[in-house]
Motif scaffolding. Structure first.
Motif, mmCIF file in Angstrom:
data_model
loop_
_atom_site.group_PDB
_atom_site.id
_atom_site.type_symbol
_atom_site.label_atom_id
_atom_site.label_comp_id
_atom_site.label_asym_id
_atom_site.label_seq_id
_atom_site.Cartn_x
_atom_site.Cartn_y
_atom_site.Cartn_z
ATOM 1 N N PHE A 40 0.827 -1.203 0.000
ATOM 2 C CA PHE A 40 0.000 0.000 0.000
ATOM 3 C C PHE A 40 0.864 1.256 0.000
ATOM 4 O O PHE A 40 0.499 2.265 -0.620
ATOM 5 C CB PHE A 40 -0.961 -0.008 1.182
ATOM 6 C CG PHE A 40 -2.198 -0.827 0.930
ATOM 7 C CD1 PHE A 40 -3.315 -0.264 0.344
ATOM 8 C CD2 PHE A 40 -2.237 -2.175 1.270
ATOM 9 C CE1 PHE A 40 -4.460 -1.017 0.088
ATOM 10 C CE2 PHE A 40 -3.370 -2.941 1.029
ATOM 11 C CZ PHE A 40 -4.480 -2.363 0.429
ATOM 12 N N ASP A 41 2.003 1.220 0.665
ATOM 13 C CA ASP A 41 2.916 2.358 0.638
ATOM 14 C C ASP A 41 3.460 2.595 -0.769
ATOM 15 O O ASP A 41 3.694 3.737 -1.186
ATOM 16 C CB ASP A 41 4.090 2.138 1.596
ATOM 17 C CG ASP A 41 3.673 2.272 3.055
ATOM 18 O OD1 ASP A 41 2.596 2.845 3.321
ATOM 19 O OD2 ASP A 41 4.426 1.788 3.926
ATOM 20 N N PHE A 42 3.627 1.512 -1.517
ATOM 21 C CA PHE A 42 4.179 1.594 -2.871
ATOM 22 C C PHE A 42 3.198 2.231 -3.847
ATOM 23 O O PHE A 42 3.605 2.942 -4.775
ATOM 24 C CB PHE A 42 4.579 0.187 -3.342
ATOM 25 C CG PHE A 42 4.920 0.110 -4.803
ATOM 26 C CD1 PHE A 42 6.154 0.561 -5.273
ATOM 27 C CD2 PHE A 42 4.013 -0.409 -5.711
ATOM 28 C CE1 PHE A 42 6.463 0.484 -6.619
ATOM 29 C CE2 PHE A 42 4.314 -0.482 -7.073
ATOM 30 C CZ PHE A 42 5.552 -0.034 -7.526
ATOM 31 N N LEU A 43 1.918 1.973 -3.660
ATOM 32 C CA LEU A 43 0.925 2.487 -4.599
ATOM 33 C C LEU A 43 0.890 4.014 -4.537
ATOM 34 O O LEU A 43 0.739 4.606 -3.477
ATOM 35 C CB LEU A 43 -0.457 1.914 -4.287
ATOM 36 C CG LEU A 43 -0.616 0.403 -4.487
ATOM 37 C CD1 LEU A 43 -2.021 -0.033 -4.083
ATOM 38 C CD2 LEU A 43 -0.333 0.010 -5.935
ATOM 39 N N GLY A 44 0.990 4.637 -5.693
ATOM 40 C CA GLY A 44 1.103 6.080 -5.722
ATOM 41 C C GLY A 44 -0.189 6.831 -5.926
ATOM 42 O O GLY A 44 -0.193 8.059 -5.927
ATOM 43 N N HIS A 45 -1.298 6.139 -6.119
ATOM 44 C CA HIS A 45 -2.554 6.824 -6.407
ATOM 45 C C HIS A 45 -3.665 6.267 -5.522
ATOM 46 O O HIS A 45 -3.778 5.052 -5.349
ATOM 47 C CB HIS A 45 -2.926 6.657 -7.884
ATOM 48 C CG HIS A 45 -3.890 7.677 -8.382
ATOM 49 N ND1 HIS A 45 -5.230 7.632 -8.077
ATOM 50 C CD2 HIS A 45 -3.701 8.784 -9.144
ATOM 51 C CE1 HIS A 45 -5.837 8.667 -8.642
ATOM 52 N NE2 HIS A 45 -4.945 9.379 -9.299
ATOM 53 N N GLU A 46 -4.489 7.158 -4.983
ATOM 54 C CA GLU A 46 -5.550 6.717 -4.076
ATOM 55 C C GLU A 46 -6.582 5.830 -4.760
ATOM 56 O O GLU A 46 -7.167 4.953 -4.116
ATOM 57 C CB GLU A 46 -6.244 7.925 -3.440
ATOM 58 C CG GLU A 46 -5.390 8.654 -2.415
ATOM 59 C CD GLU A 46 -5.039 7.795 -1.204
ATOM 60 O OE1 GLU A 46 -5.733 6.792 -0.939
ATOM 61 O OE2 GLU A 46 -4.056 8.131 -0.521
ATOM 62 N N ASP A 47 -6.834 6.026 -6.045
ATOM 63 C CA ASP A 47 -7.774 5.155 -6.743
ATOM 64 C C ASP A 47 -7.265 3.718 -6.778
ATOM 65 O O ASP A 47 -8.034 2.757 -6.619
ATOM 66 C CB ASP A 47 -8.033 5.659 -8.164
ATOM 67 C CG ASP A 47 -8.817 6.961 -8.189
ATOM 68 O OD1 ASP A 47 -9.479 7.274 -7.184
ATOM 69 O OD2 ASP A 47 -8.768 7.670 -9.212
ATOM 70 N N ASP A 48 -5.961 3.560 -6.982
ATOM 71 C CA ASP A 48 -5.375 2.214 -6.976
ATOM 72 C C ASP A 48 -5.433 1.606 -5.576
ATOM 73 O O ASP A 48 -5.698 0.406 -5.407
ATOM 74 C CB ASP A 48 -3.929 2.262 -7.461
ATOM 75 C CG ASP A 48 -3.810 2.616 -8.939
ATOM 76 O OD1 ASP A 48 -4.843 2.584 -9.639
ATOM 77 O OD2 ASP A 48 -2.690 2.930 -9.383
ATOM 78 N N ARG A 49 -5.193 2.434 -4.562
ATOM 79 C CA ARG A 49 -5.255 1.947 -3.192
ATOM 80 C C ARG A 49 -6.669 1.473 -2.854
ATOM 81 O O ARG A 49 -6.854 0.480 -2.133
ATOM 82 C CB ARG A 49 -4.815 3.044 -2.229
ATOM 83 C CG ARG A 49 -3.315 3.300 -2.242
ATOM 84 C CD ARG A 49 -2.931 4.615 -1.583
ATOM 85 N NE ARG A 49 -3.299 4.656 -0.164
ATOM 86 C CZ ARG A 49 -2.545 4.203 0.826
ATOM 87 N NH1 ARG A 49 -1.370 3.652 0.560
ATOM 88 N NH2 ARG A 49 -2.931 4.305 2.076
ATOM 89 N N ALA A 50 -7.670 2.143 -3.381
ATOM 90 C CA ALA A 50 -9.057 1.738 -3.119
ATOM 91 C C ALA A 50 -9.356 0.380 -3.742
ATOM 92 O O ALA A 50 -10.029 -0.461 -3.139
ATOM 93 C CB ALA A 50 -10.019 2.798 -3.654
ATOM 94 N N VAL A 51 -8.859 0.156 -4.958
ATOM 95 C CA VAL A 51 -9.066 -1.149 -5.602
ATOM 96 C C VAL A 51 -8.342 -2.236 -4.825
ATOM 97 O O VAL A 51 -8.887 -3.332 -4.589
ATOM 98 C CB VAL A 51 -8.589 -1.106 -7.067
ATOM 99 C CG1 VAL A 51 -8.665 -2.503 -7.691
ATOM 100 C CG2 VAL A 51 -9.441 -0.128 -7.874
ATOM 101 N N ALA A 52 -7.112 -1.964 -4.412
ATOM 102 C CA ALA A 52 -6.354 -2.944 -3.633
ATOM 103 C C ALA A 52 -7.054 -3.252 -2.312
ATOM 104 O O ALA A 52 -7.120 -4.415 -1.881
ATOM 105 C CB ALA A 52 -4.939 -2.435 -3.375
ATOM 106 N N ALA A 53 -7.601 -2.231 -1.668
ATOM 107 C CA ALA A 53 -8.331 -2.458 -0.416
ATOM 108 C C ALA A 53 -9.550 -3.348 -0.650
ATOM 109 O O ALA A 53 -9.921 -4.142 0.227
ATOM 110 C CB ALA A 53 -8.763 -1.121 0.181
ATOM 111 N N GLY A 54 -10.159 -3.234 -1.829
ATOM 112 C CA GLY A 54 -11.288 -4.094 -2.152
ATOM 113 C C GLY A 54 -10.908 -5.567 -2.227
ATOM 114 O O GLY A 54 -11.707 -6.438 -1.881
ATOM 115 N N VAL A 55 -9.687 -5.840 -2.671
ATOM 116 C CA VAL A 55 -9.206 -7.226 -2.682
ATOM 117 C C VAL A 55 -9.091 -7.745 -1.252
ATOM 118 O O VAL A 55 -9.475 -8.882 -0.947
ATOM 119 C CB VAL A 55 -7.849 -7.313 -3.404
ATOM 120 C CG1 VAL A 55 -7.216 -8.696 -3.223
ATOM 121 C CG2 VAL A 55 -8.021 -6.999 -4.880
#
Length: 315
Positions: A40-55
């Motif tokens: 999560f620290d690596f992901l640079g965009h909040e939209d990507d973090r939201a998708v990852a959180a969904g997983v």
């Protein structure tokens, strides 16, 4: 005899199409909080973090893992927010997707209990980290589920938008609250999505909200004649214009959301009978699918493949 060709299948697992999400899921299964945190620290965009959180929050085994992570690192904003999101999913699964009159009092009681557990975690995170996007976005969902009122939902969205003005998951969540099924109105819902699109930079994800609001209106059986709603030329043209300003714009940044973006546009067009116009979205997608909107009209895989076949034949 020649070998039989394997059947054409639709791929609904985001981890199969975004390899790094598979690594995240493997870390969860290995009880490896350090790797999850680093991801999560690596992901640079909040939209990507939201998708990852969904997983994370859709994995049934993640609750115990996240509870251990919070116990070990009680000040971790990420651990607490991911755990809160998991509690929200548990609560919503108990409530079900049925309208309120088909949900029992016991279901509502359990639903609200899980949301309150999530809300307490999120309140603390937002107090300590006022710009933390994932927590504010999750609080839009708890506010809606707990019936805290539209003014409170809008207040939370304003806090999110103050630092993350085009957060697509947060915008989509507020859109849900603005629909009549949650006490809003179509006037409010349409005004909101068009305001999002107008204020967003070219190539943003915001165009998808236009397709979403039209799908929601089509699904709303309180509108007389709703089954033909998406067939309107005006609706079709609005969807195509929104696509031209988002996923079909040269500045579009796909990110992790691209599969959902294209499925939403393809679905909104196909379910209105505009298969030729949907063809470009299917060509981009290949076999990559999302449950929504296809699950609303039957078996999600059957519907995706059927409409894709028709669209590619016509377009």
């Amino acid at each position: 005899m020649p070998p039989t060709a394997p059947p054409i299948r639709a791929e609904f697992d985001p981890c199969a199409t975004i390899p790094s999400l598979a690594d995240l899921r493997a870390a969860l299964r290995d009880d490896d909080w350090g790797t999850v945190e680093a991801y999560f620290d690596f992901l640079g965009h909040e939209d990507d973090r939201a998708v990852a959180a969904g997983v994370v929050d859709r994995m049934s085994t993640s609750q115990r893992f996240l509870e251990r992570a919070v116990a070990a690192q009680p000040r971790s904003a990420l651990a607490r927010t991911l755990l809160a999101r998991r509690y929200i999913v548990i609560g919503w699964d108990i409530r079900s997707a049925y309208t309120a009159e088909h949900v029992s009092a016991e279901q509502f009681q359990q639903f609200h209990a899980w949301l309150r557990r999530a809300e307490q975690l999120l309140i603390d995170v937002c107090a300590e980290h006022p710009t933390y996007a994932m927590a504010w976005a999750a609080r839009l969902t708890t506010a809606r589920g707990l019936g805290l009122g539209l003014s409170e939902v809008r207040r939370r969205h304003e806090r999110l938008a103050e630092h993350h003005p085009h957060h697509i998951a947060g915008q989509s969540s507020l859109l849900q609250r603005l629909c009549p099924k949650w006490g809003g109105s179509w006037e409010e819902a349409h005004a909101f999505v068009h305001a999002c699109l107008e204020s967003a930079p070219p190539g943003s994800h915001a165009g998808r909200l236009v397709a979403e609001v039209h799908l929601e209106r089509w699904l709303d059986d309180s509108d007389e004649g709703h089954s033909g709603y998406l067939r309107s030329g005006r609706v079709r043209d609005e969807i195509l214009e929104a696509a031209a300003r988002s996923v079909q714009h040269p500045d579009y940044r796909p990110g992790f959301d691209w599969i959902g973006d294209h499925n939403t546009f393809a679905g909104a067009l196909c379910l209105g009978g505009h298969h030729r116009e949907a063809a470009p979205f299917f060509r981009t997608l290949g076999n990559k699918a999302t449950a929504s909107p296809w699950e609303h009209v039957g078996d999600k895989e059957v519907q995706f493949l059927k409409h894709r076949r028709t669209a590619l034949a016509k377009g």
